[in-house]
Scaffold this motif. Structure first.
Motif, PDB file in Angstrom:
ATOM      1  N   LEU A  14       0.799  -1.219   0.000  1.00 34.15           N
ATOM      2  CA  LEU A  14       0.000   0.000   0.000  1.00 34.15           C
ATOM      3  C   LEU A  14       0.834   1.272   0.000  1.00 34.15           C
ATOM      4  CD1 LEU A  14      -2.744  -1.082   2.544  1.00 34.15           C
ATOM      5  CD2 LEU A  14      -2.683  -1.381   0.086  1.00 34.15           C
ATOM      6  N   ARG A  19      -3.730   8.109   1.202  1.00 32.09           N
ATOM      7  CA  ARG A  19      -4.337   7.682   2.441  1.00 32.09           C
ATOM      8  C   ARG A  19      -5.420   8.631   2.917  1.00 32.09           C
ATOM      9  NH1 ARG A  19      -0.689   4.268   6.251  1.00 32.09           N
ATOM     10  NH2 ARG A  19       0.507   3.098   4.737  1.00 32.09           N
ATOM     11  N   TRP A 154      -9.207   0.764  -0.418  1.00 29.37           N
ATOM     12  CA  TRP A 154      -8.406   0.344   0.729  1.00 29.37           C
ATOM     13  C   TRP A 154      -8.968  -0.945   1.318  1.00 29.37           C
ATOM     14  CZ3 TRP A 154      -3.775   1.991   1.738  1.00 29.37           C
ATOM     15  CH2 TRP A 154      -3.384   3.278   1.357  1.00 29.37           C
TER      16      TRP A 154
END
Length: 242
Positions: A14, A19, A154
């Motif tokens: 990731l 984010r 995510w």
């Protein structure tokens, strides 16, 4: 340890992604992780100790730390030491503690938060594996199939990593089809092709419905590693491996 490997793997998979995305936890507003964050359950900020007098009283606290560690972006104030201590405590569970933890976790599989559901499913699978109860993990297939189709990338990426704990070496038969369909759908994203192909190959003949999607992904990619993984998966699914 498998849990430590996962933490490193998540960071590698990731890294570099945005984010700032947010997943609403529930219609009620406050999330499970925020209600039970390390700061809430342990105001001093000290890490959860690995040794406990009564394990059953600590399930919620330990699980809250593990959920907070899985959620992205990482919660403010979550100490690596707290996450490592919680993971160490869970790794040290004996049979009775693991069975009690599994019972606790099953109640979290319907939580409004996708982070809670994914973490609970992974933890159940890991502790069943520890107790040689992996055959029971077929009841987690629907949970991961839903998470792999989640609207937030995510959630999809973390579910894609965590579903490894459910896919073993035993055939699931028709029960595997929701997972096969969800993994095949993941092949449409060029950033998440390798793991779905790998998992579909491990499912063997149970994943025959995904063969067209695997071949199409292999034809579209410019990456040799994807093409090689696809060829190996196709051979395993068609039963052509030695």
């Amino acid at each position: 340890m498998r849990r430590c490997f996962r933490l490193i793997f998540v960071a590698c998979c990731l890294a570099g992604c945005n984010r700032s995305e947010h997943v609403p936890e529930s219609a009620g507003g406050e999330s499970y992780a925020s209600r039970n964050s390390p700061a809430a359950v342990r105001p001093s900020g000290e890490p959860t100790p690995p040794k406990r007098e009564e394990a059953t009283t600590d399930y919620a606290e330990l699980f809250a730390v593990i959920v907070a560690g899985a959620k992205l972006p990482s919660p403010e104030g979550l100490e690596d030491a707290a996450l490592e201590a919680a993971a160490e405590a869970l790794e040290g569970f004996d049979e009775a503690e693991s069975l009690g933890y599994i019972r606790f976790l099953r109640g979290r599989l319907s939580d409004p938060s996708p982070w809670v559901r994914a973490t609970a499913a992974r933890e159940i699978a890991w502790h069943r594996d520890k107790l040689n109860l992996s055959a029971e993990n077929r009841d987690l297939i629907e949970v991961f199939a839903e998470l792999l189709r989640h609207e937030n990338r995510w959630v999809r990426k973390l579910a894609l990593i965590d579903v490894d704990s459910v896919i073993g070496d035993m055939p699931f038969g028709d029960d595997a089809q929701p997972l096969v369909a969800a993994l095949a759908a993941c092949l449409e994203d060029s950033e998440t092709q390798y793991l779905p192909i790998l998992y579909l190959g491990r499912l063997g003949p149970d994943a025959s419905e995904a063969l067209p999607a695997i071949r199409e992904a292999s034809e579209r990619t410019d990456h040799a590693v994807i093409s090689e993984a696809a060829e190996e998966a196709i051979q395993r699914i068609e039963g052509r491996t030695e």
